[in-house]
Motif scaffolding. Structure first.
Motif, PDB file in Angstrom:
ATOM      1  N   ALA A   1      82.999 112.165  86.226  1.00 16.80           N
ATOM      2  CA  ALA A   1      84.311 111.966  85.751  1.00 16.80           C
ATOM      3  C   ALA A   1      84.486 110.710  85.124  1.00 16.80           C
ATOM      4  CB  ALA A   1      85.441 112.061  87.011  1.00 16.80           C
ATOM      5  N   MET A   2      85.486 110.557  83.955  1.00 15.71           N
ATOM      6  CA  MET A   2      85.708 109.340  83.107  1.00 15.71           C
ATOM      7  C   MET A   2      86.795 108.569  83.844  1.00 15.71           C
ATOM      8  SD  MET A   2      84.678 110.490  79.073  1.00 15.71           S
ATOM      9  CE  MET A   2      86.288 110.964  79.095  1.00 15.71           C
ATOM     10  N   PRO A   3      86.658 107.368  83.996  1.00 15.97           N
ATOM     11  CA  PRO A   3      87.848 106.499  84.746  1.00 15.97           C
ATOM     12  C   PRO A   3      88.937 106.284  83.958  1.00 15.97           C
ATOM     13  CG  PRO A   3      85.597 105.303  84.433  1.00 15.97           C
ATOM     14  CD  PRO A   3      85.465 106.642  84.155  1.00 15.97           C
ATOM     15  N   ARG A   4      88.748 106.009  82.654  1.00 13.16           N
ATOM     16  CA  ARG A   4      89.633 105.804  81.748  1.00 13.16           C
ATOM     17  C   ARG A   4      89.425 106.269  80.269  1.00 13.16           C
ATOM     18  NH1 ARG A   4      90.239 100.991  78.383  1.00 13.16           N
ATOM     19  NH2 ARG A   4      92.715 100.876  77.867  1.00 13.16           N
ATOM     20  N   VAL A   5      90.483 107.088  79.688  1.00 15.91           N
ATOM     21  CA  VAL A   5      90.458 107.667  78.480  1.00 15.91           C
ATOM     22  C   VAL A   5      91.948 106.994  77.657  1.00 15.91           C
ATOM     23  CG1 VAL A   5      90.557 109.620  77.324  1.00 15.91           C
ATOM     24  CG2 VAL A   5      89.366 109.695  79.088  1.00 15.91           C
ATOM     25  N   VAL A   6      91.511 106.584  76.505  1.00 11.17           N
ATOM     26  CA  VAL A   6      92.569 106.133  75.531  1.00 11.17           C
ATOM     27  C   VAL A   6      92.772 106.831  74.603  1.00 11.17           C
ATOM     28  CG1 VAL A   6      93.471 104.246  74.285  1.00 11.17           C
ATOM     29  CG2 VAL A   6      92.310 103.752  76.277  1.00 11.17           C
ATOM     30  N   HIS A   7      94.136 107.589  74.211  1.00  7.04           N
ATOM     31  CA  HIS A   7      94.368 108.405  72.970  1.00  7.04           C
ATOM     32  C   HIS A   7      95.374 107.760  72.397  1.00  7.04           C
ATOM     33  CE1 HIS A   7      95.797 111.979  70.946  1.00  7.04           C
ATOM     34  NE2 HIS A   7      94.844 112.449  71.139  1.00  7.04           N
ATOM     35  N   ARG A   8      95.277 107.696  70.855  1.00  2.00           N
ATOM     36  CA  ARG A   8      96.218 107.080  70.116  1.00  2.00           C
ATOM     37  C   ARG A   8      97.289 107.912  69.929  1.00  2.00           C
ATOM     38  NH1 ARG A   8      93.202 104.036  64.971  1.00  2.00           N
ATOM     39  NH2 ARG A   8      92.436 102.202  66.377  1.00  2.00           N
ATOM     40  N   CYS A   9      98.750 107.460  69.868  1.00  2.00           N
ATOM     41  CA  CYS A   9      99.970 108.341  69.748  1.00  2.00           C
ATOM     42  C   CYS A   9     100.789 107.232  68.260  1.00  2.00           C
ATOM     43  CB  CYS A   9     100.461 108.620  70.681  1.00  2.00           C
ATOM     44  SG  CYS A   9     101.382 106.923  71.587  1.00  2.00           S
ATOM     45  N   ARG A  10     101.549 107.916  67.980  1.00  5.83           N
ATOM     46  CA  ARG A  10     102.523 107.223  66.911  1.00  5.83           C
ATOM     47  C   ARG A  10     103.192 106.291  67.610  1.00  5.83           C
ATOM     48  NH1 ARG A  10     100.787 106.951  62.399  1.00  5.83           N
ATOM     49  NH2 ARG A  10     102.829 106.490  61.618  1.00  5.83           N
ATOM     50  N   PRO A  11     103.651 105.309  66.903  1.00  5.52           N
ATOM     51  CA  PRO A  11     104.825 104.152  67.451  1.00  5.52           C
ATOM     52  C   PRO A  11     105.939 104.985  67.744  1.00  5.52           C
ATOM     53  CG  PRO A  11     103.583 103.333  65.585  1.00  5.52           C
ATOM     54  CD  PRO A  11     103.201 104.808  65.523  1.00  5.52           C
ATOM     55  N   GLY A  12     106.501 104.553  68.919  1.00  4.30           N
ATOM     56  CA  GLY A  12     107.728 105.080  69.459  1.00  4.30           C
ATOM     57  C   GLY A  12     107.562 106.408  70.415  1.00  4.30           C
ATOM     58  N   TYR A  56      97.966 106.635  76.487  1.00  4.63           N
ATOM     59  CA  TYR A  56      98.451 106.986  75.064  1.00  4.63           C
ATOM     60  C   TYR A  56      98.949 105.618  74.333  1.00  4.63           C
ATOM     61  CZ  TYR A  56      98.236 112.028  76.113  1.00  4.63           C
ATOM     62  OH  TYR A  56      97.909 113.114  76.649  1.00  4.63           O
ATOM     63  N   GLU A  57      98.080 105.209  73.488  1.00  3.30           N
ATOM     64  CA  GLU A  57      98.263 103.809  72.913  1.00  3.30           C
ATOM     65  C   GLU A  57      98.942 104.150  71.687  1.00  3.30           C
ATOM     66  OE1 GLU A  57      95.734 100.134  73.338  1.00  3.30           O
ATOM     67  OE2 GLU A  57      95.307 100.913  71.534  1.00  3.30           O
ATOM     68  N   GLU A  58     100.296 103.422  71.523  1.00  4.67           N
ATOM     69  CA  GLU A  58     100.925 103.330  70.102  1.00  4.67           C
ATOM     70  C   GLU A  58     100.060 102.550  69.218  1.00  4.67           C
ATOM     71  OE1 GLU A  58     104.871 102.291  70.503  1.00  4.67           O
ATOM     72  OE2 GLU A  58     105.585 103.889  72.051  1.00  4.67           O
ATOM     73  N   HIS A  59      99.888 103.409  68.046  1.00  5.79           N
ATOM     74  CA  HIS A  59      99.180 102.764  66.906  1.00  5.79           C
ATOM     75  C   HIS A  59      99.623 103.248  65.580  1.00  5.79           C
ATOM     76  CE1 HIS A  59      95.587 101.190  64.562  1.00  5.79           C
ATOM     77  NE2 HIS A  59      95.353 100.588  65.378  1.00  5.79           N
ATOM     78  N   GLU A  60      99.803 102.437  64.531  1.00  3.59           N
ATOM     79  CA  GLU A  60     100.121 102.783  63.369  1.00  3.59           C
ATOM     80  C   GLU A  60      99.290 103.775  62.576  1.00  3.59           C
ATOM     81  OE1 GLU A  60     102.862 102.125  61.545  1.00  3.59           O
ATOM     82  OE2 GLU A  60     103.856 100.574  63.227  1.00  3.59           O
ATOM     83  N   GLU A  61      97.856 103.498  62.856  1.00  2.00           N
ATOM     84  CA  GLU A  61      97.200 104.511  62.278  1.00  2.00           C
ATOM     85  C   GLU A  61      96.839 105.803  63.091  1.00  2.00           C
ATOM     86  OE1 GLU A  61      93.466 102.434  61.033  1.00  2.00           O
ATOM     87  OE2 GLU A  61      94.684 100.816  60.295  1.00  2.00           O
ATOM     88  N   ALA A  62      97.389 106.179  64.182  1.00  2.00           N
ATOM     89  CA  ALA A  62      97.584 107.273  65.065  1.00  2.00           C
ATOM     90  C   ALA A  62      97.859 108.562  64.123  1.00  2.00           C
ATOM     91  CB  ALA A  62      98.295 107.467  66.040  1.00  2.00           C
ATOM     92  N   PRO A  63      97.074 109.810  64.183  1.00  4.21           N
ATOM     93  CA  PRO A  63      97.593 110.809  63.579  1.00  4.21           C
ATOM     94  C   PRO A  63      99.198 111.109  63.444  1.00  4.21           C
ATOM     95  CG  PRO A  63      95.814 111.161  64.833  1.00  4.21           C
ATOM     96  CD  PRO A  63      96.313 109.874  65.235  1.00  4.21           C
ATOM     97  N   PRO A  64      99.676 112.153  62.941  1.00  3.61           N
ATOM     98  CA  PRO A  64     101.084 112.596  62.992  1.00  3.61           C
ATOM     99  C   PRO A  64     101.159 113.186  64.393  1.00  3.61           C
ATOM    100  CG  PRO A  64     100.136 113.343  60.858  1.00  3.61           C
ATOM    101  CD  PRO A  64      98.885 112.748  61.628  1.00  3.61           C
ATOM    102  N   VAL A  65     102.440 113.260  64.987  1.00  3.03           N
ATOM    103  CA  VAL A  65     102.826 113.611  66.191  1.00  3.03           C
ATOM    104  C   VAL A  65     102.337 115.360  66.230  1.00  3.03           C
ATOM    105  CG1 VAL A  65     104.477 114.768  67.764  1.00  3.03           C
ATOM    106  CG2 VAL A  65     104.519 112.226  66.543  1.00  3.03           C
ATOM    107  N   ASP A  66     102.482 116.360  65.114  1.00  7.89           N
ATOM    108  CA  ASP A  66     101.892 117.561  65.365  1.00  7.89           C
ATOM    109  C   ASP A  66     100.663 117.748  64.773  1.00  7.89           C
ATOM    110  OD1 ASP A  66     102.378 117.021  62.656  1.00  7.89           O
ATOM    111  OD2 ASP A  66     103.715 118.583  62.274  1.00  7.89           O
ATOM    112  N   ALA A  67      99.800 116.821  64.732  1.00  7.13           N
ATOM    113  CA  ALA A  67      98.508 116.776  64.174  1.00  7.13           C
ATOM    114  C   ALA A  67      97.429 118.086  64.812  1.00  7.13           C
ATOM    115  CB  ALA A  67      97.366 115.629  64.418  1.00  7.13           C
ATOM    116  N   TYR A  68      97.751 118.448  66.087  1.00 10.02           N
ATOM    117  CA  TYR A  68      97.013 119.442  66.697  1.00 10.02           C
ATOM    118  C   TYR A  68      97.340 120.975  65.725  1.00 10.02           C
ATOM    119  CZ  TYR A  68      95.902 122.910  70.224  1.00 10.02           C
ATOM    120  OH  TYR A  68      95.375 123.963  70.789  1.00 10.02           O
ATOM    121  N   ASP A  69      98.596 121.077  65.269  1.00  6.61           N
ATOM    122  CA  ASP A  69      98.819 122.068  64.738  1.00  6.61           C
ATOM    123  C   ASP A  69      98.748 122.062  63.274  1.00  6.61           C
ATOM    124  OD1 ASP A  69     100.022 123.533  67.027  1.00  6.61           O
ATOM    125  OD2 ASP A  69     102.133 122.606  66.580  1.00  6.61           O
ATOM    126  N   THR A  70      98.505 120.845  62.578  1.00  3.86           N
ATOM    127  CA  THR A  70      98.158 120.928  61.204  1.00  3.86           C
ATOM    128  C   THR A  70      97.022 120.511  60.862  1.00  3.86           C
ATOM    129  OG1 THR A  70      99.153 118.654  61.125  1.00  3.86           O
ATOM    130  CG2 THR A  70     100.835 120.319  60.949  1.00  3.86           C
TER     131      THR A  70
END
Length: 163
Positions: A1-12, A56-70
């Motif tokens: 099991a991975m102890p820590r995972v960081v995923h980028r998200c859009r600011p805000g 979920y770390e806020e980052h300017e270069e994160a994909p759009p909120v709906d990237a999963y769908d697009t």
């Protein structure tokens, strides 16, 4: 099991994401703010000896909120095991009441334990259900679109289940 995972998200978006995990899944979630970063931090403790953190770390270069769908490259998913059958049912009921239970047609017709649940009876039988819109139940704000398999500790693939 991975102890820590960081995923980028859009600011805000960290606040809404933390709201989803605490308000829907009943997880220990908070927003960490510092000069260096803002992140939703979710702690999972499935057993006394196993602790995992999803951020979920806020980052300017994160994909759009709906990237999963697009975006094809964003069509991955994560799996979360809840600590008890009671927590699993409560999470299902909250997700269902918010209209968040989702059926991924890609998994239809396969083994029942990996299928998408349409009802509580389905979720109870296969030990999992899916969501993809991480919505804060208090504000109804969408934090991110990311498929989640939410699993009971009795799911056949649970690494902590007695074999």
């Amino acid at each position: 099991a991975m102890p820590r995972v960081v995923h980028r998200c859009r600011p805000g978006r960290a606040e809404a994401i933390a709201g989803f995990y605490s308000g829907v899944l009943g997880a220990d979630a908070r927003v960490l703010r510092s000069e260096a970063r803002t992140a939703a931090v979710i702690d999972f403790r499935s057993a006394a000896s196993i602790a995992q953190t999803l951020e979920y770390e806020e980052h300017e270069e994160a994909p759009p909120v709906d990237a999963y769908d697009t975006e094809e490259s964003a069509k991955y998913h994560i799996c979360v095991y809840l600590e008890s059958d009671d927590a699993f049912e409560a999470a299902y009921r909250r997700a269902e009441s918010l209209g968040l239970v989702w059926v991924n047609e890609r998994f239809e017709g396969g083994p029942v334990q990996f299928a998408s649940a349409r009802t509580w009876e389905d979720a109870s039988a296969c030990g999992q259900f899916r969501v993809k819109d991480l919505v804060d139940p208090r504000t109804r704000e969408l934090g991110i679109v990311l498929e989640h398999e939410i699993r009971s500790p009795r799911h056949v693939s649970c690494p902590l289940a007695p074999k």
